[in-house]
Enzyme design. Structure first.
Site, PDB file in Angstrom:
ATOM      1  N   GLU A 153      -1.192   0.809  27.041  1.00 15.04           N
ATOM      2  CA  GLU A 153      -0.032   1.001  27.345  1.00 15.04           C
ATOM      3  C   GLU A 153       0.555   0.034  28.130  1.00 15.04           C
ATOM      4  O   GLU A 153       0.782   0.399  29.428  1.00 15.04           O
ATOM      5  CB  GLU A 153       0.374   2.291  27.767  1.00 15.04           C
ATOM      6  CG  GLU A 153       0.342   3.672  26.787  1.00 15.04           C
ATOM      7  CD  GLU A 153       0.665   5.022  27.539  1.00 15.04           C
ATOM      8  OE1 GLU A 153       0.972   5.101  28.501  1.00 15.04           O
ATOM      9  OE2 GLU A 153       0.464   5.930  26.639  1.00 15.04           O
ATOM     10  N   GLU A 241      -2.781   7.889  20.867  1.00 10.17           N
ATOM     11  CA  GLU A 241      -2.770   8.893  22.022  1.00 10.17           C
ATOM     12  C   GLU A 241      -1.384   9.700  21.789  1.00 10.17           C
ATOM     13  O   GLU A 241      -0.184   8.961  21.603  1.00 10.17           O
ATOM     14  CB  GLU A 241      -2.916   8.359  23.241  1.00 10.17           C
ATOM     15  CG  GLU A 241      -2.847   8.950  24.406  1.00 10.17           C
ATOM     16  CD  GLU A 241      -2.514   8.533  25.803  1.00 10.17           C
ATOM     17  OE1 GLU A 241      -3.463   7.598  26.047  1.00 10.17           O
ATOM     18  OE2 GLU A 241      -1.593   8.834  26.589  1.00 10.17           O
TER      19      GLU A 241
HETATM   20  C1  IDC Z   1      -3.006  10.884  32.723  1.00 10.57           C
HETATM   21  C2  IDC Z   1      -4.210  11.895  32.787  1.00 10.57           C
HETATM   22  C3  IDC Z   1      -4.173  12.430  34.189  1.00 10.57           C
HETATM   23  C4  IDC Z   1      -4.466  11.071  35.060  1.00 10.57           C
HETATM   24  C5  IDC Z   1      -3.488   9.982  34.766  1.00 10.57           C
HETATM   25  C6  IDC Z   1      -4.054   8.672  35.747  1.00 10.57           C
HETATM   26  O1  IDC Z   1      -3.467  12.912  31.888  1.00 10.57           O
HETATM   27  O2  IDC Z   1      -5.100  13.357  34.547  1.00 10.57           O
HETATM   28  O3  IDC Z   1      -4.497  11.465  36.526  1.00 10.57           O
HETATM   29  O4  IDC Z   1      -3.493   9.786  33.495  1.00 10.57           O
HETATM   30  O5  IDC Z   1      -2.723   7.830  36.008  1.00 10.57           O
HETATM   31  C7  IDC Z   1      -0.520   8.223  28.956  1.00 10.57           C
HETATM   32  C8  IDC Z   1      -1.557   7.538  29.590  1.00 10.57           C
HETATM   33  C9  IDC Z   1      -2.729   8.594  29.954  1.00 10.57           C
HETATM   34  C10 IDC Z   1      -2.219   9.466  30.919  1.00 10.57           C
HETATM   35  C11 IDC Z   1      -1.215  10.515  29.885  1.00 10.57           C
HETATM   36  C12 IDC Z   1      -0.597  11.556  30.687  1.00 10.57           C
HETATM   37  O6  IDC Z   1      -2.152   6.856  28.555  1.00 10.57           O
HETATM   38  O7  IDC Z   1      -3.435   7.684  30.868  1.00 10.57           O
HETATM   39  O8  IDC Z   1      -3.026  10.372  31.396  1.00 10.57           O
HETATM   40  N1  IDC Z   1      -0.251   9.388  29.441  1.00 10.57           N
HETATM   41  O9  IDC Z   1       0.095  11.196  31.815  1.00 10.57           O
HETATM   42  N2  IDC Z   1       0.554   7.690  28.452  1.00 10.57           N
HETATM   43  C13 IDC Z   1       1.727   8.743  28.502  1.00 10.57           C
HETATM   44  C14 IDC Z   1       1.061   9.763  28.922  1.00 10.57           C
END
Ligand code: IDC
Length: 316
Positions: A153, A241
């Site tokens: 992303e 995702e």
């Molecule tokens: C989130 C995880 C969380 C972790 C965080 C790190 O759920 O546990 O602490 O990342 O920064 C994304 C991202 C993905 C995110 C997820 C939810 O690709 O890494 O995971 N998310 O926030 N994009 C939109 C949502």
């Protein structure tokens, strides 16, 4: 005894799964039939490596009916590939190697995801990415089930021009070893601005797809319209995702909006991967925090999101 000998000498073969190709906006198999991949993403390989195991992957294939799994290799967040030391990189590569092996044995497609996030621009670690993808593509070129995702992303205002420039280098690195593997390219604004990517896609290579991410608790009709615009322009999309929580990965689930997204994905035969295989205390985790099992889950071990996703995966 001869039989046992023969078994012992059988090498671990690359997947018998057919190589997928991109045709129009779809993935197709060797017979040209449209294929929709559906599966689950790991949480970060640095955080929850225990879920990368054979029993878990085989369980997801057999019981959950997932035909794909995504291995999320964070680059810069917590013990990411580009911020840790050589030992950390080695440990992470081993987890990927195991993940590919388990997915192959389970009969699943497997996505190697270069999970940029706090490093919002993929150019930040472009050199590392090029070296990484050369290494991976050379290792897995015979694995017909491996798919590469080159930048999870992009965010922080990173332009499509920057991403496109990076993508040309990462794709070239992969293609120097593997002429065919499907490659997923992230898009601006947390992989939402697919309509912008559609205006000027990467040229000169086949089997490229573009990444769309959504979290139904935050993203609705407005984002589907962007996706529709991209499809109308002929851009192949892949949802590597998604969730039905808020974009934070936590907060309330929005099942109705999730249902609308599922209809859209089904109508357009878009592949999708749910986030995330862990028991972290957040609503986007598939396993309940109280459950410490790393395979053979029962439905009572799943969070509401986990149950919802399974229903989708099992749907014909
Ligand atoms: C989130 C995880 C969380 C972790 C965080 C790190 O759920 O546990 O602490 O990342 O920064 C994304 C991202 C993905 C995110 C997820 C939810 O690709 O890494 O995971 N998310 O926030 N994009 C939109 C949502």
């Amino acid at each position: 005894a001869l039989f046992a000998f023969a078994l012992e000498c059988t090498p671990v073969h690359a997947a018998k799964l057919p190589r997928l190709k991109v045709k129009g906006t779809h993935l197709v198999n060797s017979k040209g039939k449209t294929v929709q991949l559906k599966g689950v993403s790991t949480h970060g390989l640095s955080w929850y490596p225990e879920y990368v195991n054979q029993k878990a992957f085989s369980h997801m294939k057999k019981k959950w009916k997932a035909n794909a799994v995504r291995l999320a290799l964070y680059t810069s967040d917590y013990n990411g590939y580009c911020v840790g030391d050589a030992a950390n990189r080695k440990a992470l590569e081993k987890r990927i190697d195991n993940g590919v092996k388990y997915a192959t044995k389970a009969g699943m497609y497997v996505i190697i995801d270069w999970h940029i996030l706090s490093d919002g621009n993929p150019k930040t670690y472009e050199k590392e990415a090029v070296a990484f993808f050369k290494k991976m593509a050379s290792k897995y070129k015979k694995h017909t089930n491996v798919i590469y995702e080159i930048c999870n992303e992009p965010n922080g205002g990173t332009s499509w021009q920057d991403i496109r420039g990076y993508a040309k280098k990462a794709v070239k690195a992969i293609r120097s070893k593997d002429k065919n593997a499907v490659i997923l390219i992230g898009t601006p604004n947390w992989s939402q601005d697919v309509d912008i990517a559609a205006e000027n896609p990467v040229k000169g290579y086949k089997n490229l797809m573009y990444v769309l991410h959504f979290y139904a608790g935050t993203h609705g009709e407005y984002l589907r319209q962007k996706a529709q615009a991209a499809l109308d322009a002929g851009l192949p999309l892949f949802v590597s995702e998604f969730g039905i929580s808020e974009a934070s990965g936590d907060g309330a689930l929005n099942q109705e909006e999730g249902d609308r997204w599922m209809e859209f994905l089904k109508a357009n035969k878009i592949s999708y991967i749910g986030w995330n295989l862990s028991n972290k205390s957040e609503s986007s985790a598939l396993i309940k925090p109280s459950c410490s099992k790393t395979s053979n889950w029962k439905s009572s071990d799943l969070t509401p999101w986990g149950e919802w996703l399974l229903k989708q995966l099992k749907r014909k």
